[in-house]
Design an enzyme around this catalytic site. Structure first.
Site, PDB file in Angstrom:
ATOM      1  N   GLY A   1       0.834  -1.237  -0.181  1.00 10.39           N
ATOM      2  CA  GLY A   1       0.033  -0.163   0.014  1.00 10.39           C
ATOM      3  C   GLY A   1       0.732   1.322  -0.006  1.00 10.39           C
TER       4      GLY A   1
ATOM      5  N   LYS B   1       5.886  -6.384   8.377  1.00  8.78           N
ATOM      6  CA  LYS B   1       5.318  -5.362   7.763  1.00  8.78           C
ATOM      7  C   LYS B   1       6.442  -4.202   7.914  1.00  8.78           C
ATOM      8  CE  LYS B   1       0.873  -2.468   8.243  1.00  8.78           C
ATOM      9  NZ  LYS B   1      -0.182  -2.412   9.112  1.00  8.78           N
TER      10      LYS B   1
ATOM     11  N   GLU C   1       2.333 -12.597  13.475  1.00  7.36           N
ATOM     12  CA  GLU C   1       1.852 -13.839  13.024  1.00  7.36           C
ATOM     13  C   GLU C   1       1.156 -13.854  11.654  1.00  7.36           C
ATOM     14  OE1 GLU C   1      -2.049 -16.544  14.464  1.00  7.36           O
ATOM     15  OE2 GLU C   1      -1.596 -14.783  15.451  1.00  7.36           O
TER      16      GLU C   1
ATOM     17  N   ASP D   1     -10.753   2.388  12.157  1.00  7.82           N
ATOM     18  CA  ASP D   1     -10.744   2.520  10.859  1.00  7.82           C
ATOM     19  C   ASP D   1     -11.300   1.044  10.363  1.00  7.82           C
ATOM     20  OD1 ASP D   1     -10.568   3.214   8.213  1.00  7.82           O
ATOM     21  OD2 ASP D   1      -8.701   2.056   8.099  1.00  7.82           O
TER      22      ASP D   1
ATOM     23  N   TYR E   1     -13.057  -4.149   4.785  1.00  8.07           N
ATOM     24  CA  TYR E   1     -11.545  -4.181   4.226  1.00  8.07           C
ATOM     25  C   TYR E   1     -10.454  -4.605   5.351  1.00  8.07           C
ATOM     26  CZ  TYR E   1     -14.116  -2.067   0.517  1.00  8.07           C
ATOM     27  OH  TYR E   1     -14.999  -1.888  -0.685  1.00  8.07           O
ATOM     28  N   ASN E   2     -10.412  -4.714   6.669  1.00  9.80           N
ATOM     29  CA  ASN E   2      -9.550  -5.149   7.549  1.00  9.80           C
ATOM     30  C   ASN E   2     -10.045  -5.832   8.622  1.00  9.80           C
ATOM     31  OD1 ASN E   2     -10.900  -2.912   9.098  1.00  9.80           O
ATOM     32  ND2 ASN E   2      -9.553  -1.533   8.320  1.00  9.80           N
TER      33      ASN E   2
ATOM     34  N   ASP F   1      -4.677  -4.306  10.868  1.00  8.12           N
ATOM     35  CA  ASP F   1      -4.394  -2.744  10.657  1.00  8.12           C
ATOM     36  C   ASP F   1      -4.706  -1.869  11.802  1.00  8.12           C
ATOM     37  OD1 ASP F   1      -3.324  -3.524   8.169  1.00  8.12           O
ATOM     38  OD2 ASP F   1      -5.315  -3.080   7.090  1.00  8.12           O
TER      39      ASP F   1
END
Length: 258
Positions: free
Chosen positions: A53, A72, A141, A189, A193-194, A206
């Site tokens: 992203g 990440k 994880e 958020d 989508y998360n 996220d």
């Protein structure tokens, strides 16, 4: 070649392989933090990227017990989301000061997600387990199998029957109550989508922007989360009215005020 020299050469080659894998996002600072995580035996191997992203890139990796890892890497070369970062940090009582230097801000953002994951995991909230952190590199994880991440809710819901969707909805509500009432956090958020669905279990992901309940915008963020959840599920199955969802997930806050 003696044994010590051979092991040093092998390590160098292995380290070079790791750096090549993440070459497109690497800089000397990220390089340094990857080395730290390998030397601390958090990361043994990086396999390849599985998601990217504007603010980060995710890699599938292996730990020293052959466990799957999600690595990440927050991008330190982009300033596109500087403004949004500050929106979720300023006012959070856990952060007394916010650095002006962008790289330091990114490091704080990565630390924020790591701490949020730890806090959520402590209260049995379904999130990926945090494994390690150094600078802009967060290790957790891996939710998925053989380098393929678990599907997001928005990717899989059409394949699910109403009974399963209702089960997922109730599980999300349970996790929200634990997040708000036990961990004293707001996702800030949350949407289809998360949220991942894997092995008949919901995983919330996220959480870098998640804020403490004492953040000045915590309640507006929470209501936005609840409206996102309600909007998505109310189109698929029969659910309670939004006001009831709000009362059910926020009831502990009302009791605290009393």
């Amino acid at each position: 070649m003696n044994k010590n020299k051979k092991s040093k050469v092998e390590k160098k080659l292995k380290d070079e392989d790791i750096i090549k894998t993440v070459d497109e996002v690497i800089d000397s600072f990220t390089n340094y933090h990857l080395y730290k995580l390998t030397s601390k035996k958090v990361i043994k191997e990086i396999k390849g990227s599985f998601s990217s992203g504007k603010e980060s890139k995710l890699f599938w990796g292996k730990g020293f017990n052959n466990e799957d890892l999600a690595i990440k890497i927050f991008l330190t070369s982009t300033a596109e989301f500087r403004k949004s970062i500050k929106e979720y940090i300023y006012g959070d009582p856990r952060f007394e000061s916010v650095p002006n230097k962008f790289r330091s801000l990114i490091y704080l953002w990565a630390k924020k997600e790591f701490n949020n994951l730890k806090r959520m995991k402590k209260y049995d909230i379904n999130v990926p387990e945090p494994k390690g952190l150094s600078g802009n590199v967060l290790v957790m994880e891996f939710i998925g199998e053989n380098g393929y991440r678990a599907p997001l809710l928005n990717e899989i819901y059409k394949e699910l029957d109403s009974e399963t969707i209702l089960k997922i909805y109730n599980e999300i509500k349970e996790n929200l109550v634990k997040m708000i009432c036990d961990a004293n956090l707001v996702h800030a958020d949350l949407s289809e989508y998360n949220i991942m669905y894997w092995n008949s279990k919901v995983y919330i992901i996220d959480v870098s922007q998640s804020v403490d309940l004492n953040h000045p915008n915590a309640f507006s963020f929470l209501k936005r989360d609840l409206k996102n959840v309600y909007s998505f599920f109310s189109k698929l199955i029969n659910v309670e009215e939004y006001e009831e969802l709000e009362r059910g997930t926020m009831s502990c806050l009302t009791r605290k005020e009393e």
